[in-house]
Scaffold this motif. Structure first.
Motif, PDB file in Angstrom:
ATOM      1  N   GLU A 179       9.566   4.992 -51.592  1.00 45.16           N
ATOM      2  CA  GLU A 179       9.014   5.625 -52.677  1.00 45.16           C
ATOM      3  C   GLU A 179       8.958   4.794 -53.957  1.00 45.16           C
ATOM      4  O   GLU A 179      10.055   4.492 -54.340  1.00 45.16           O
ATOM      5  CB  GLU A 179       9.370   6.910 -52.734  1.00 45.16           C
ATOM      6  N   GLU A 181       3.405   6.970 -47.564  1.00 45.13           N
ATOM      7  CA  GLU A 181       2.122   7.286 -47.975  1.00 45.13           C
ATOM      8  C   GLU A 181       1.870   6.422 -48.897  1.00 45.13           C
ATOM      9  O   GLU A 181       2.509   6.182 -49.911  1.00 45.13           O
ATOM     10  CB  GLU A 181       1.930   8.828 -48.810  1.00 45.13           C
ATOM     11  N   ASP A 188      -0.992   4.706 -51.942  1.00 43.51           N
ATOM     12  CA  ASP A 188      -2.188   4.738 -52.845  1.00 43.51           C
ATOM     13  C   ASP A 188      -3.018   3.816 -52.613  1.00 43.51           C
ATOM     14  O   ASP A 188      -2.513   2.517 -53.318  1.00 43.51           O
ATOM     15  CB  ASP A 188      -1.551   4.839 -54.222  1.00 43.51           C
ATOM     16  N   PRO A 216      -3.920   9.846 -51.072  1.00 48.61           N
ATOM     17  CA  PRO A 216      -3.068   8.775 -50.727  1.00 48.61           C
ATOM     18  C   PRO A 216      -3.334   8.650 -49.012  1.00 48.61           C
ATOM     19  O   PRO A 216      -3.606   9.727 -48.316  1.00 48.61           O
ATOM     20  CB  PRO A 216      -1.631   9.195 -50.928  1.00 48.61           C
ATOM     21  N   VAL A 220       4.011   5.876 -52.543  1.00 48.03           N
ATOM     22  CA  VAL A 220       3.982   7.180 -53.179  1.00 48.03           C
ATOM     23  C   VAL A 220       5.133   8.351 -52.586  1.00 48.03           C
ATOM     24  O   VAL A 220       5.705   9.102 -53.202  1.00 48.03           O
ATOM     25  CB  VAL A 220       2.593   7.921 -53.510  1.00 48.03           C
ATOM     26  N   GLU A 221       5.101   7.924 -51.199  1.00 53.78           N
ATOM     27  CA  GLU A 221       6.302   8.865 -50.444  1.00 53.78           C
ATOM     28  C   GLU A 221       6.683   8.141 -49.229  1.00 53.78           C
ATOM     29  O   GLU A 221       5.813   7.082 -48.840  1.00 53.78           O
ATOM     30  CB  GLU A 221       5.604  10.223 -50.219  1.00 53.78           C
ATOM     31  N   THR A 231       5.866  21.724 -52.629  1.00 53.78           N
ATOM     32  CA  THR A 231       5.438  20.794 -53.723  1.00 53.78           C
ATOM     33  C   THR A 231       6.521  19.904 -53.974  1.00 53.78           C
ATOM     34  O   THR A 231       7.778  20.470 -54.208  1.00 53.78           O
ATOM     35  CB  THR A 231       4.688  21.059 -54.629  1.00 53.78           C
ATOM     36  N   ASP A 238       2.020  13.883 -56.946  1.00 53.61           N
ATOM     37  CA  ASP A 238       0.750  14.013 -56.085  1.00 53.61           C
ATOM     38  C   ASP A 238      -0.424  14.729 -56.760  1.00 53.61           C
ATOM     39  O   ASP A 238      -0.034  16.181 -57.048  1.00 53.61           O
ATOM     40  CB  ASP A 238       1.048  14.274 -54.900  1.00 53.61           C
ATOM     41  N   THR A 281      -2.719  16.360 -55.461  1.00 52.69           N
ATOM     42  CA  THR A 281      -2.966  17.661 -54.480  1.00 52.69           C
ATOM     43  C   THR A 281      -2.173  18.543 -54.912  1.00 52.69           C
ATOM     44  O   THR A 281      -2.247  19.781 -54.859  1.00 52.69           O
ATOM     45  CB  THR A 281      -3.069  17.059 -53.034  1.00 52.69           C
ATOM     46  N   GLU A 282      -0.724  18.264 -55.020  1.00 47.59           N
ATOM     47  CA  GLU A 282       0.381  18.973 -55.490  1.00 47.59           C
ATOM     48  C   GLU A 282       0.168  19.702 -56.693  1.00 47.59           C
ATOM     49  O   GLU A 282       0.663  20.941 -56.705  1.00 47.59           O
ATOM     50  CB  GLU A 282       1.719  18.459 -54.844  1.00 47.59           C
TER      51      GLU A 282
END
Length: 917
Positions: free
Chosen positions: A162, A178, A180, A190, A218-219, A383, A396, A398-399
């Motif tokens: 990450e 994940e 980007d 992502p 990113v993760e 999250t 993120d 989205t979160e």
């Protein structure tokens, strides 16, 4: 190697090929490892060194620069530069050294600007290198080792965690991450990449097991085997495309060359004709030659390019205030002729800020209530975003949207308390396609497991009877609306129970709470901007790496594709014939989804090939080739990458599509202003020529009404400032209600020539000759009477030539006001709305008064003080010149309103017409 391995389809043109990959990353992992001669423990240090010598360093390489001297010579022999060289030579021959040196300075400045523009593509490629990390974690001799990223070779095994930047194109062999990919695909969400089999027929960028150089994890955590480095990576391929595409001359730059040659031809012809006429009527050869040279130098457009440059610079400054930085002056005018805009979706049409848009709860649907609040609170608890000291959420997007959405629904989640109550965190797993947390539950005193993820992944883990069929239908419906859909489920553990691990099926036996729909909303001003584009006859296409349904929903919301919208879900598969049919023959606006760099380049090439003027927006590294190729490359200043900003000719500091429309209007205004000061300059040729025609046709019976120095004083002194001020004119009414001008339309039209030479010019010439003959006849002159030095009429003759000179200047004032509008009445734009023009007129009148009344200047320019009655006569000239043109324009507006409406109706395509509009 297959086409799929290169990320291209067979239909793509051979003019923009991707560099061939030595290895096919889509084949089975065991075969790929055999071809790469590597294994799970990576390479030995010795083998890596040998491969580095064979494959070269892992970096974006730049083609060798061309010789600076060669580029400089190329600019100095440019057609306009050759014309200016000739003007400078004539100036020196005529003894006008100051003018000659000024023209040479203009040549140097023009060459410097052009050289800076040529280096633009090279700067964009240099910027690509910044996306590569300096170091990477590679497995050498069976153990992880930090190495320089430039030393990676095919076959290296790398470790990704990450926050890491991917150092080379690689295939995931263990774990999952994940990534980007927005810099390559333009998609804001992502992408999941894991150790899994490839997808048959999928483009390279959509393969679920591949990661690419320059992107960011990113993760997650994974190991991957490198299959491409340096120029063979996606980043290297884009660099090659960026260097292969080159900027072409803008429409204005091409037109300026034509105008310069036209004026030069007219000036040369005038000089030659009057040289012959002067000799024919008995003038000394030296006087005739001096007059011809003076006439030629005065009419060569040495001030044309600086005047156009100033008009463009004014447009650049105006656009900078509106949020657009233009890197090339001619781009302002090109924007004005744009008839197609190809725009990204994320961050340009939308805010690039995900928002919670829709909720669906089991048993209650979209109905609000405590169950909806429970759903959004649970999704916000699941999250990992953090909040800084200023209250901004990081993580993120989205979160972050889920946390913000919970607060909007009255159940805010404190990020700090969330962390304190968390007992376990099972991060997002690309293979499972979900994440989960174990939280202390204040209501029950026990523990609660909350999971969120892809609907199909979460629904597979809920208990039977949890409305899974209804949830699947609702998820499909939300996805069609352009939202990103996540399912949220939970399971309560009894008090005293220990938090389970992921291996203990912590995410099994869940109860479905519902679905959340997340949406990146359009900017509020975009719909109005799109409407203005349609009114102006500009078509808008969306070229995006995002999903077709998502982009289509945004398009419909902002008015793109009204009434016809065509969605191309798999843009990669488009061939040239299909692109021709869609872009040229069809009447719909189009969404090109899942677009690659080649797709954008092909769209730009197709539109250019059919005569369209294209503006292409972009923010990612993948956009650089298309930004180079389009007539106008428009990069995003906030969300855009450095590569895109270097490749573009215009950068939007606010990332706002509406700013592009403002730029189109500014470009149209600049083009109109260029035409206005050309009308102004051309109009004075007639009153300068007619006096010499009278002299020649009378065989000398009428003495010369104007001297060479007086011509130079007009063209190089009084004319310049008003011409420059016309470049600052405001837009005429209705500028954005007319269609884009045809590509073949020149800066100079037949109507302009008739207006300037035949109407404004003839009126001015007639008035000037009236003033000249009035002074002579008042003194008792008769045709053929001597007016030379020592004759009784000599002073009257000098006064008459002064009246001619002053009359041309005052006619310039009337011409300046007349040239301010092409169709509209002067009152529509305001008589005093251009203070620079008023200042320029004040200067030329003061300059003329000095030449007429200051004794030292009288001796130099051959002038004499004008009597009051002559001054009063000349003072009427501006009103007469402007007034006659105002009447002409009023008559044309009355005669042609219906014709203009019919032309506009035909010119504006069907897709741009709307009800009530």
């Amino acid at each position: 190697m297959t086409d799929r391995a290169s990320g291209r389809t067979a239909a793509e043109p051979s003019t923009t090929p991707a560099p061939a990959l030595p290895f096919d990353p889509s084949e089975p992992l065991s075969r790929l490892r055999r071809e790469l001669a590597t294994g799970p423990d990576g390479l030995s240090a010795r083998e890596a060194a040998r491969r580095l010598a064979v494959h070269g360093p892992n970096e974006v390489r730049r083609k060798a620069r061309s010789s600076f001297a060669r580029e400089l010579v190329g600019q100095l022999v440019h057609p306009l530069a050759l014309l200016l060289w000739a003007a400078a030579a004539l100036a020196f021959v005529a003894g006008l050294g100051v003018l000659g040196w000024a023209i040479l300075a203009v040549i140097g400045i023009n060459a410097a600007f052009a050289l800076l523009q040529e280096r633009q593509a090279e700067r964009a490629v240099e910027t690509l290198a910044r996306y590569l990390p300096e170091h990477a974690l590679a497995v050498r001799d069976g153990r992880p080792l930090t190495v320089e990223a430039r030393d990676l070779v095919p076959g290296d095994v790398i470790v990704l965690e990450e926050g890491d930047k991917v150092p080379a194109d690689a295939r995931v062999t263990e774990g999952g991450v994940e990534v980007d990919l927005s810099m390559l695909t333009g998609e804001s969400v992502p992408a999941e990449r894991m150790a899994a089999a490839g997808l048959l027929g999928a483009p390279l960028l959509e393969e679920p097991n591949l990661v690419f150089s320059g992107t960011t994890c990113v993760e997650g955590q994974a190991r991957a085997v490198v299959f491409a480095t340096g120029d063979h990576t996606e980043l290297g391929r884009i660099a090659a495309l960026s260097q292969r595409t080159r900027r072409e001359a803008s429409p204005l730059e091409r037109q300026v060359k034509k105008v310069a040659w036209l004026i030069a031809g007219v000036a040369t012809g005038m000089g030659a004709v009057f040289l012959v006429l002067g000799v024919a009527v008995g003038l000394p050869v030296t006087d005739s030659l001096m007059f011809a040279i003076g006439l030629l130098v005065a009419n060569v457009p040495e001030g044309l390019l600086p005047t156009i440059t100033l008009a463009l610079a004014v447009g650049v400054r105006a656009l900078a205030r509106e949020g657009a930085l233009v890197k090339r002056l001619s781009a302002v005018e090109t924007l004005g002729s744009t008839n197609v805009i190809c725009t990204d979706k994320t961050g340009t049409l939308t805010r690039n800020r995900m928002r919670l848009r829709a909720l669906w709860t089991a048993g209650h649907g979209a109905e609000p209530g405590p169950w909806a609040q429970e759903l959004v609170r649970a999704s916000a608890l699941c999250t990992t975003v953090t909040r800084d000291d200023d209250g901004e959420l990081h993580g993120d997007p989205t979160e972050a949207a889920l946390v913000t959405g919970a607060a909007d629904h009255g159940v805010p989640v404190d990020v700090g308390r969330r962390e304190a109550a968390r007992r376990r965190l099972f991060r997002f797993d690309p293979r499972l396609r979900l994440m989960s947390v174990v939280q202390d539950d204040e209501a029950t005193g026990g523990l609660r497991i909350v999971a969120k993820g892809a609907p199909e992944a979460v629904l597979a883990r809920v208990r039977p009877g949890s409305a899974t069929d209804a949830a699947r239908s609702a998820a499909d419906e939300l996805a069609q609306g352009g939202t990103r859909v996540l399912a949220v489920a939970a399971r309560d553990l009894p008090p005293g129970a220990e938090p389970p691990s992921r291996r203990q099926d912590a995410e099994a036996g869940l109860t479905l709470l519902g679905l959340v729909g997340l949406y990146d909303p359009p900017r509020p001003e975009v719909a109005e901007a799109v409407r203005r584009c349609h009114e102006a006859g500009v078509r808008v296409h969306i070229v995006t790496g995002d999903r077709g349904a998502t982009a289509a929903a945004v398009a419909r919301e902002v008015g793109i594709g009204v009434p016809h919208l065509h969605v191309v879900a798999a843009s990669e598969s488009l061939g040239d014939d299909e692109l021709d049919r869609l872009l040229v023959e069809g009447d719909a606006e189009i969404v090109f989804a899942r677009s690659s760099p080649e797709t954008k380049l092909k769209v730009a090439d197709t539109l250019r090939a059919h005569g369209r003027i294209v503006a292409m927006t972009g923010d990612g590294v993948n956009d650089a080739p298309a930004l180079h190729r389009a007539h106008i490359g428009v990069a995003m200043g906030r969300s855009g990458t450095d590569v895109a900003r270097e490749a573009a000719t215009m950068v939007l500091t606010d990332d706002d599509f509406a700013t592009i429309v403002t730029a189109v209007e500014s470009g149209r205004r600049v083009y109109d202003n260029v035409r206005k000061f050309i009308v102004y300059i051309f109009a004075h040729a007639t009153p300068e020529i007619v006096p010499f025609l009278v002299f020649a046709l009378s065989a000398g019976a009428v003495p010369l009404p104007l001297t060479v120095l007086q011509i130079l004083a007009i063209d190089l002194g009084t004319e310049t400032l008003p011409a420059l001020a016309l470049g600052r004119e405001r837009s005429e009414p209705g500028i954005m209600q007319r269609p884009p001008r045809p590509r073949h339309q020149g800066v100079i039209s037949r109507d302009m020539l008739i207006r300037s030479w035949g109407y404004l010019g003839l009126v001015s010439a007639a008035l000037v000759m009236v003033g000249y003959f009035y002074v002579l006849w008042r003194a008792g002159w008769q045709p053929g009477d001597p007016t030379g030095t020592g004759s009784p009429l000599h002073h009257a003759y000098v006064t008459a030539t002064t009246a001619t000179f002053a009359g041309i200047v005052t006619c310039q004032v009337g011409t300046a006001f007349a040239a301010r509008t092409d169709h509209a009445a002067l009152r529509d734009i305001g008589v005093f709305s251009n203070p620079l023009l008023l200042a320029g007129i004040a200067f030329e009148l003061a300059f003329t008064a000095a030449l007429v009344y200051v004794p030292a200047l009288q001796d130099l320019f051959g002038t004499a003080a004008l009597p009051l009655d002559v001054v009063l006569l000349i003072a009427t000239f501006p009103v007469l010149v402007w007034g006659t043109d105002e009447l002409r324009r009023a008559r044309r507006r009355r005669q042609r309103p219906s014709a203009a409406r019919s032309v506009l109706a035909v010119s504006v395509p069907p897709w741009s017409r709307r009800k009530g509009g």
